[in-house]
Design a protein around this motif. Structure first.
Motif, PDB file in Angstrom:
ATOM      1  N   SER A  71       0.822  -1.218   0.000  1.00 20.66           N
ATOM      2  CA  SER A  71       0.000   0.000   0.000  1.00 20.66           C
ATOM      3  C   SER A  71       0.851   1.261   0.000  1.00 20.66           C
ATOM      4  O   SER A  71       0.335   2.341  -0.280  1.00 20.66           O
ATOM      5  CB  SER A  71      -0.943   0.002   1.198  1.00 20.66           C
ATOM      6  N   VAL A  72       2.134   1.155   0.303  1.00 21.15           N
ATOM      7  CA  VAL A  72       2.983   2.346   0.297  1.00 21.15           C
ATOM      8  C   VAL A  72       3.540   2.646  -1.095  1.00 21.15           C
ATOM      9  O   VAL A  72       4.154   3.695  -1.297  1.00 21.15           O
ATOM     10  CB  VAL A  72       4.140   2.249   1.331  1.00 21.15           C
ATOM     11  N   ALA A  73       3.315   1.764  -2.062  1.00 17.76           N
ATOM     12  CA  ALA A  73       3.863   1.978  -3.409  1.00 17.76           C
ATOM     13  C   ALA A  73       3.433   3.312  -4.019  1.00 17.76           C
ATOM     14  O   ALA A  73       4.281   4.028  -4.572  1.00 17.76           O
ATOM     15  CB  ALA A  73       3.485   0.812  -4.324  1.00 17.76           C
ATOM     16  N   PRO A  74       2.166   3.703  -3.940  1.00 13.06           N
ATOM     17  CA  PRO A  74       1.798   5.012  -4.512  1.00 13.06           C
ATOM     18  C   PRO A  74       2.528   6.180  -3.839  1.00 13.06           C
ATOM     19  O   PRO A  74       2.777   7.206  -4.467  1.00 13.06           O
ATOM     20  CB  PRO A  74       0.289   5.102  -4.259  1.00 13.06           C
ATOM     21  N   PHE A  75       2.878   6.010  -2.578  1.00 12.70           N
ATOM     22  CA  PHE A  75       3.600   7.076  -1.886  1.00 12.70           C
ATOM     23  C   PHE A  75       4.971   7.303  -2.530  1.00 12.70           C
ATOM     24  O   PHE A  75       5.430   8.434  -2.648  1.00 12.70           O
ATOM     25  CB  PHE A  75       3.741   6.742  -0.405  1.00 12.70           C
ATOM     26  N   PHE A  76       5.630   6.217  -2.981  1.00 17.26           N
ATOM     27  CA  PHE A  76       6.917   6.374  -3.647  1.00 17.26           C
ATOM     28  C   PHE A  76       6.759   7.153  -4.950  1.00 17.26           C
ATOM     29  O   PHE A  76       7.623   7.953  -5.317  1.00 17.26           O
ATOM     30  CB  PHE A  76       7.579   5.018  -3.897  1.00 17.26           C
ATOM     31  N   GLY A  77       5.636   6.935  -5.650  1.00 12.81           N
ATOM     32  CA  GLY A  77       5.359   7.733  -6.845  1.00 12.81           C
ATOM     33  C   GLY A  77       5.192   9.193  -6.508  1.00 12.81           C
ATOM     34  O   GLY A  77       5.686  10.073  -7.227  1.00 12.81           O
ATOM     35  N   ALA A  78       4.512   9.474  -5.400  1.00 17.21           N
ATOM     36  CA  ALA A  78       4.331  10.859  -4.968  1.00 17.21           C
ATOM     37  C   ALA A  78       5.664  11.495  -4.587  1.00 17.21           C
ATOM     38  O   ALA A  78       5.918  12.667  -4.884  1.00 17.21           O
ATOM     39  CB  ALA A  78       3.352  10.918  -3.794  1.00 17.21           C
TER      40      ALA A  78
END
Length: 170
Positions: A71-78
């Motif tokens: 679930s933290v993957a989108p945070f890396f994109g941000a």
């Protein structure tokens, strides 16, 4: 990992086939071959490998841990959008990042160790020979392999997370 690759491949071909059919029905034109090759390459690395790792994570970490980590993957994109696209850093972003980092830190630093009993179990999964996997082979295959086998009851102490092999009450 072969079964995870197989599952991801089937999912990719099924979803890709449906999307191509829909695009053709709706009148889309085929992109040039170099663009197709680039899309396949990006899809393989951005989605295919991620899905394989997710499936392997489900098996080895359990659903809750795998879901939390992925679930933290989108945070890396941000985070990447800040230097690459010039996105602003907001207080919400910092608070969300701090909470996510704290949650992952809690998962990674959890220590759970006590004497417990692994009951007898007959099943099939990838494994290498260790305390849980002591069985004979016709050949000398001691490396990671997949076969049906029976676990004898075993009581011991080791660090573990709740997973397929560690379901017990405290």
């Amino acid at each position: 990992y072969v079964d995870a690759i197989w599952i991801a491949s089937i999912k990719g071909f099924a979803a890709g086939g449906v999307n191509i059919c829909l695009a053709m029905i709706l009148g889309a034109d085929w992109p040039p071959l170099p663009s197709i090759m680039g899309m396949l390459l990006v899809g393989c690395f951005s989605y295919g490998i991620s899905l394989i790792l997710f499936i392997v994570g489900l098996r080895h970490l359990g659903t809750a841990r795998t879901g939390a980590y992925f679930s933290v993957a989108p945070f890396f994109g941000a985070v990447l959008a800040i230097p690459l696209l010039g996105e602003a850093v907001s207080s919400r972003f910092v608070i969300a990042g701090t909470l996510m980092a704290f949650g992952i830190w809690l998962h990674l630093t959890e220590r759970h160790e006590h004497a417990h009993l692994h009951e007898a179990k007959d099943h099939e999964h990838d494994h290498a020979h260790d305390d849980h996997h002591r069985h004979e082979h016709d050949d000398l295959n001691l490396s990671n392999h997949n076969q049906r086998h029976c676990h004898a009851p075993l009581t011991h102490i080791h660090s573990h997370f709740p997973d397929t092999h560690h379901r017990h009450n405290h």
